[in-house]
Structure formats: C-alpha cells, structure tokens
Write a protein that holds these residues in place. Structure first.
Motif, mmCIF file in Angstrom:
data_model
loop_
_atom_site.group_PDB
_atom_site.id
_atom_site.type_symbol
_atom_site.label_atom_id
_atom_site.label_comp_id
_atom_site.label_asym_id
_atom_site.label_seq_id
_atom_site.Cartn_x
_atom_site.Cartn_y
_atom_site.Cartn_z
ATOM 1 N N PRO A 228 10.214 25.377 10.862
ATOM 2 C CA PRO A 228 10.672 24.924 9.425
ATOM 3 C C PRO A 228 9.755 24.958 8.367
ATOM 4 N N ILE A 229 8.719 24.236 8.456
ATOM 5 C CA ILE A 229 7.680 24.184 7.493
ATOM 6 C C ILE A 229 6.960 25.387 7.306
ATOM 7 N N LYS A 230 6.545 26.163 8.254
ATOM 8 C CA LYS A 230 5.706 27.243 8.166
ATOM 9 C C LYS A 230 6.669 28.217 7.309
ATOM 10 N N GLU A 231 7.907 28.296 7.662
ATOM 11 C CA GLU A 231 8.774 29.431 6.850
ATOM 12 C C GLU A 231 8.966 28.869 5.510
ATOM 13 N N LEU A 232 9.363 27.613 5.444
ATOM 14 C CA LEU A 232 9.697 26.998 3.798
ATOM 15 C C LEU A 232 8.192 27.265 3.047
ATOM 16 N N ILE B 179 0.997 -1.016 -0.091
ATOM 17 C CA ILE B 179 0.095 -0.365 -0.012
ATOM 18 C C ILE B 179 0.825 1.280 0.127
ATOM 19 N N ASP B 180 0.689 1.882 -0.966
ATOM 20 C CA ASP B 180 1.556 3.431 -1.047
ATOM 21 C C ASP B 180 0.356 4.326 -0.833
ATOM 22 N N TYR B 181 0.667 4.956 0.372
ATOM 23 C CA TYR B 181 -0.271 5.981 1.206
ATOM 24 C C TYR B 181 0.165 6.993 1.930
ATOM 25 N N SER B 182 -0.274 7.850 2.281
ATOM 26 C CA SER B 182 -0.157 9.221 2.773
ATOM 27 C C SER B 182 0.793 10.182 1.847
ATOM 28 N N SER B 183 2.018 9.897 1.716
ATOM 29 C CA SER B 183 3.165 10.657 0.734
ATOM 30 C C SER B 183 2.923 11.887 0.810
ATOM 31 N N PRO B 184 2.936 12.622 1.848
ATOM 32 C CA PRO B 184 3.121 13.922 1.677
ATOM 33 C C PRO B 184 4.131 14.469 1.001
ATOM 34 N N ASN B 185 4.435 16.052 0.825
ATOM 35 C CA ASN B 185 5.311 16.502 0.060
ATOM 36 C C ASN B 185 6.277 17.327 1.069
ATOM 37 N N ILE B 186 7.654 17.046 0.947
ATOM 38 C CA ILE B 186 8.545 17.604 1.819
ATOM 39 C C ILE B 186 8.497 19.254 1.580
ATOM 40 N N ARG C 275 14.191 18.370 3.888
ATOM 41 C CA ARG C 275 13.593 16.993 4.026
ATOM 42 C C ARG C 275 13.623 16.570 5.575
ATOM 43 N N GLU C 276 14.886 16.621 6.239
ATOM 44 C CA GLU C 276 14.914 16.185 7.490
ATOM 45 C C GLU C 276 13.967 16.786 8.658
ATOM 46 N N GLU C 277 13.894 18.344 8.377
ATOM 47 C CA GLU C 277 12.967 19.201 8.983
ATOM 48 C C GLU C 277 11.632 18.678 8.861
ATOM 49 N N SER C 278 11.119 18.431 7.604
ATOM 50 C CA SER C 278 9.793 18.265 7.435
ATOM 51 C C SER C 278 9.393 16.737 7.850
ATOM 52 N N LEU C 279 10.358 15.953 7.623
ATOM 53 C CA LEU C 279 10.012 14.438 8.280
ATOM 54 C C LEU C 279 9.886 14.447 9.638
ATOM 55 N N LYS C 280 10.578 15.351 10.525
ATOM 56 C CA LYS C 280 10.328 15.433 11.906
ATOM 57 C C LYS C 280 8.674 15.840 12.020
ATOM 58 N N GLU C 281 8.652 16.648 11.420
ATOM 59 C CA GLU C 281 6.933 17.187 11.613
ATOM 60 C C GLU C 281 5.871 16.176 11.159
ATOM 61 N N PHE C 282 6.315 15.584 10.061
ATOM 62 C CA PHE C 282 5.255 14.501 9.742
ATOM 63 C C PHE C 282 4.988 13.631 10.625
ATOM 64 N N GLU C 283 6.366 13.278 11.451
ATOM 65 C CA GLU C 283 6.406 11.955 12.358
ATOM 66 C C GLU C 283 5.318 12.372 13.689
ATOM 67 N N ASN D 21 5.590 4.914 2.482
ATOM 68 C CA ASN D 21 5.095 6.314 2.247
ATOM 69 C C ASN D 21 6.029 6.683 1.229
ATOM 70 N N HIS D 22 5.582 6.966 0.060
ATOM 71 C CA HIS D 22 5.841 7.512 -1.375
ATOM 72 C C HIS D 22 6.217 9.126 -1.205
ATOM 73 N N ILE D 23 7.257 9.630 -0.219
ATOM 74 C CA ILE D 23 7.464 10.838 0.113
ATOM 75 C C ILE D 23 7.774 11.598 -1.163
ATOM 76 N N GLY D 24 7.159 12.829 -1.189
ATOM 77 C CA GLY D 24 7.319 13.702 -2.310
ATOM 78 C C GLY D 24 8.515 14.532 -2.166
ATOM 79 N N ASP D 25 9.718 13.945 -2.038
ATOM 80 C CA ASP D 25 10.928 14.686 -1.867
ATOM 81 C C ASP D 25 11.788 14.974 -3.020
ATOM 82 N N TRP D 26 11.287 15.138 -4.305
ATOM 83 C CA TRP D 26 12.102 15.476 -5.433
ATOM 84 C C TRP D 26 11.028 16.142 -6.414
ATOM 85 N N GLY D 27 11.597 16.778 -7.197
ATOM 86 C CA GLY D 27 11.052 17.588 -8.463
ATOM 87 C C GLY D 27 11.072 18.813 -8.537
ATOM 88 N N THR D 28 10.628 19.679 -9.439
ATOM 89 C CA THR D 28 11.368 20.957 -9.679
ATOM 90 C C THR D 28 10.644 21.764 -8.601
#
Ligand code: ARG
Length: 565
Positions: free
Chosen positions: A185-189, A116-123, A232-240, A156-163
C-alpha cells in the motif's frame, strides 16, 4: 543534589542567614578543575551586600564554616572551594539509590497532566526519518514528564486530512491499480503521489481536479470517502509495525480528520469574536508581528491551522492539561506561533501553556528530504538494517548469547534512538547510516554494553542487594558518586528544557566514568571492600538503566539482576 543541599545549609547558617539556604544553593558552582574542590561558593553577592571585598568574606567563611559534610576548605580569590567529606556523602548517596532504585530522581505526583503531540506521520506517505525525530523525542519527553510527577496524554495527530488527499484520489482514479496497492500500500500510494506532482507540473488542470476532489471529500462524497478510509487504514497498519518495534504506544490517534465536524463551530466563534477578515475570498485572522493565519480558503475548505486551533480547544476541554508539547520540526515554527496567537486573541489564557518543542531537520547530503521528489530514506529499512548489523556483531563477539534475536532488536533499535537523542534537538542532523550503526563511541549500544557488563560483574560476584553502611569507596569512585548525586536535578532540568539530549549525554558520561573506574579497580577480588564495590556497581547500573528507559531504549542484561531490581 544532596551534596549541594547540605553545603548550602551549612553556609547559610554560617552567614546567619543573610542569604537563605535556597539563595546559597543557587549560587553554588562546580570548580572548573576537580583538584580545586568539589563545590565552589563565589562571594560577589555577599561583597555587594556587606560592602566588603569578596576575598575577605571568603576567608571569613573559611574560618567559621563547619559541617560533617565538609572535609576541607580552601580560598581562591573570591571563591570558597570546598572538598566534600567523601565517605559520608558517598554512603548517603549510595543508600539513597539502592533504596529508591528506579524511583531515584522521581518526583511525587502533581496530579496534573502533560499532553504530548508527537510522531504524527502523514497517511499514505511512508514513515520518514524526519518523523523518527518527533517520535523518539516525544516518547522520551513522555517518560521525563512522568518522572517529574505528571500524568501524560500521548497523542498522535495523524496527518489524515488536507489537499494532498485530493491529489491522491485523482492520481488513483487516473493511474491507480487496486491489486498493486493491496500488495504494497504505502509504496504504491507514494508512487502515485510522486507521479501526480510530475504530471501536474505539465498540466495545471490536475491541480484544480485535486482541489475539487478534496472539496468533495470534505462534503462527504461516498466514493472519495471510501478511498480515503482505505488509504488511512492501510497506512496505520504499516505505522503500527514501526511503533511496535520502537515499543511506543499512544493514548489517542486523533488525527486531523477527527476535527472535521468540530471546525464549523470554531469558525463561527472566530466570527462572533470579530476576529475574521475577508481577504481575496478567504477568511484570515490578522496577527501582530507575523503574517495572518488562514482559516478558510476561497472555496470554504479548511486548513492545517484551522484543525490545530480546533484540536487545541478540544484537548483543553477534554483533558485540561497543565502543559502541551507539540514535538514538530522547526520548519513549522511560524505555524505554531500563528495558532497560539489566534487562541490568545480568542481570549484563552491557557494558550501560554502550549509549547512548540522544535527540532532540526534530518538532512540528506546537506538538503531536506522530500517525499514529493522521492528523495527519502525509510525508517523501516533503516531499522531492519540496524538490527541485522547488531546480529552480525553478536555472532562475531558473543556467539553464546541466549536470546539473540531479542537482544539484536534491542541493540539495533537502541542505536537509532540514541543517535537521534544525543544531539541537541534544535540542530539539524545529517542522516548517516554508518554513524547510527556504529556500536562504539558515543552510542546507545555503548551505554547498553556498560549496563550488561555491570550485570555480569554482579552475577559473578553473587551480589545480593541490601542497604548497608559501606566501606570507603576510594578516590576512583568519587567522580561517579558526584554524577549519581546530580541525577535528580538532571531529570528536572531535562524536563524543564524539554531536552532529552541531556539524559543521553549524562548516560555516556556515567558509562565512561564507570568503565574507567573498572579499569583501575578490581571489583571481584575477595577483600572486605568487595560488597561495597558491588553495591556501588549495582547503583550505577540502576541509574544507567533508568537513563535508557527515559530515552525509550531497552537495557538487556541477560542475567539475574533484572529479577532483583
Ligand atoms: N503531520 C504533520 C507533518 O508531518 C505534523 C503534525 C504535528 N502536529 C500538529 N498538531 N500540527 O508535518
């Protein structure tokens, strides 16, 4: 469905097996109104076979049909309406639930895997309400898959790549402040991302810069890579923190970037199989009945689809799943059709085992939420608010509750999960905080409350679970017995149709039926039916708890029953 199986057996025998037990079973219906009977057998198929009128056949069956499971039979037109022997089947089902407990409705292990490929938010973007849908549907599907005998691989097919990372890097280099990002982090990004889009509207050169930055990232540029890793690291911490609150874990966080070093091989495989066409400098795979699938851009950069094709190949090699579910919004339907067709064209038969489990959008004021325009509701905020509301409700209603913090969390989170899962997943969902927070009506807290209520009854009645022969349960209990009997086939159907909403609606029905029964029946009165009524209540609570578990929702009881089960 035990009852249907027994009735089908008896009918097939009466018919001298003109139809097999299974064929009869598949024909059985539930009469529209319960006073017409418990099970109905339509005689149209037999009429065709025997070239007789269905009404005559129905009467013949009525004459000959005998079984201890049947109480009485009536014919209505082409239908044989059957009233089931309530005491026998009630006893039987009750014993089955009490013996199997949480295993009731579980299938034996198939030894096969469901991925199951699910959740998968974007960094670098907040975890939106939109991603909540994928998260809770996927999580529930993982439980349904296990219940149906599969091993599950949760990805979790995290969206951690792309333009977008090109944009973010440029935005950070132009306007970013390290200290601010370190704080929130996420708010500022997100602010940087929104700002980039505003500026790029005025100055197209920024878009070119962003493209170049992403290309540099793909080529392993030191500075770009360091920034990317940090985002990426900061975002993953927040998702966790969100996953912890929801009680969700994954087997792998292999996001898009994981496939960076695996794509070249796939591109050359496509080339070798003569599937790539040059189109204005870009490479595409031409497809039937849909637009071509873009594999590499003019500058050689890969795309979302390239990563999904590569991921599917990698997962097939690594896990060999029997089935793969992609739990992603229906706005990505074309994308998945394209990816699946590319794989088919590459000659992979197993592409048919890939399924896009699409769901409707979470709308705000009738339109889509968009990160770019900053029009977004944050899941973290909603969760916090739901928990607060749950706590307030408890202070009013139940000041003596023991573990208040924990129960408030379980109820608040449960409300949000249930609100999402009770709706047919293909429908769009208007985001309404008020509705989610409603702890009455068709809600998770209502089911949780019913479970806790039964737990209290059992505690007061000092119930000791044991298998037994039970007294008659009475008319009031019969609709509930029928519901319990349906549970195993509900589990199967919800998995086959990848549709947790069936479990949610069933749990509402069961909870409502029990509360109705309770309003009419004095369970705790000292008569010789007391043990039977308690055992019956316990069986209902077991199935309610299992429904909640399948949905990914806790069942707080605050009493001894948890230890007994
Ligand atoms: N990150 C994507 C998004 O937020 C969802 C990824 C879904 N999974 C996949 N294998 N494409 O839109």
């Amino acid at each position: 469905m035990m009852i249907h199986t027994q009735i089908a057996k008896a009918i097939a025998k009466t018919l001298d097996y003109i139809l097999s037990e299974e064929e009869v079973y598949n024909l059985l219906e539930t009469p529209k109104q319960s006073h017409l009977g418990d099970v109905a057998f339509p005689c149209f198929t037999l009429a065709k076979i025997g070239k007789k009128s269905p009404a005559i056949i129905a009467n013949e069956i009525k004459e000959n049909l005998k079984s201890e499971w049947i109480h009485s039979i009536e014919v209505a037109g082409a239908y044989v309406n059957i009233f089931v022997s309530q005491d026998l089947s009630g006893n039987h089902i009750l014993n089955q639930v009490l013996t199997e407990k949480s295993q009731f409705g579980s299938k034996p292990s198939t030894g096969e895997k469901v991925l199951i490929d699910y959740s998968s938010p974007n960094i670098a973007k907040p975890f939106s309400m939109g991603h909540l849908r994928s998260t809770v549907i996927g999580h529930s599907l993982s439980h349904l898959s296990e219940k149906n005998g599969y091993d599950v691989v949760r990805i979790n097919h995290i969206g951690d790549w792309g333009t977008q990372f090109g944009k973010l890097i440029v935005a950070y280099q132009l306007w970013g402040e390290k200290s601010l990002i370190e704080k929130e982090p996420i708010k500022e990004l997100l602010k940087l991302y929104v700002h980039f889009h505003e500026e790029a509207k005025k100055d197209d050169a920024l878009n070119n810069q962003a493209r170049a930055a992403f290309k540099a990232l793909e080529n392993g540029d030191e500075e770009c890579l360091t920034l990317w890793k940090w985002f990426r690291e900061e975002s993953l911490k927040e998702f966790e923190t969100i996953y912890q609150l929801l009680g969700i874990t994954f087997d792998a966080y292999t996001g898009e970037a994981f496939y960076n070093d695996k794509m070249a091989q796939v591109v050359s495989e496509l080339q070798d199989k003569h599937l790539l066409t040059l189109s204005q400098g870009a490479y595409v795979v031409e497809l039937e009945d849909m637009p071509p699938c873009l594999i590499t851009k003019k500058d050689g950069a890969t795309l979302y689809a390239t990563r999904d094709v590569t991921a599917a190949l990698y997962r097939h090699q690594t896990y060999q799943p029997k089935k793969t579910f992609y739990v992603v919004g229906h706005e990505q339907s074309l994308h998945f059709q394209q990816v699946f067709q590319v794989l088919k064209k590459m000659g992979y038969e197993w592409a048919t085992s890939l399924e896009h489990v699409a769901f409707g959008m979470m709308l705000k004021d009738g339109s889509k939420m968009s990160t770019r325009k900053g029009k977004i509701v944050l899941l973290a905020d909603v969760l916090a608010e739901a928990i607060e509301t749950a706590k307030r409700n408890m202070n009013d209603k139940n000041a003596s509750l023991l573990d208040k913090e924990l129960v408030a969390k379980q109820v608040g989170v449960g409300a949000i999960i249930f609100n999402d899962l009770k709706n047919l997943r293909t429908h769009d969902l208007e985001f309404s905080l008020e509705q989610m927070m409603s702890f009455e009506g068709d809600t998770g807290p209502y089911v949780q409350y019913t479970f806790a209520r039964i737990s209290t009854i059992l505690e007061k009645g000092q119930y000791q679970p044991k298998e037994d022969t039970f007294c008659s349960l009475g008319e009031q209990a019969w609709p509930i017995i029928m519901l319990l009997d349906q549970f195993p086939s509900l589990v199967e159907k919800s998995f086959d149709q990848a549709d947790p909403s069936q479990v949610a609606r069933y749990s509402l029905l069961l909870a409502r039926s029990f509360n109705k029964y309770y309003a009419h029946t004095k369970i705790l009165v000292e008569d010789n039916h007391k043990q039977t009524k308690l055992a019956f209540s316990y069986a209902v609570s077991l199935v309610l708890k299992e429904c909640l578990r399948l949905l990914g929702i806790a069942a707080p009881s605050q009493n001894v029953i948890n230890e007994m089960s």
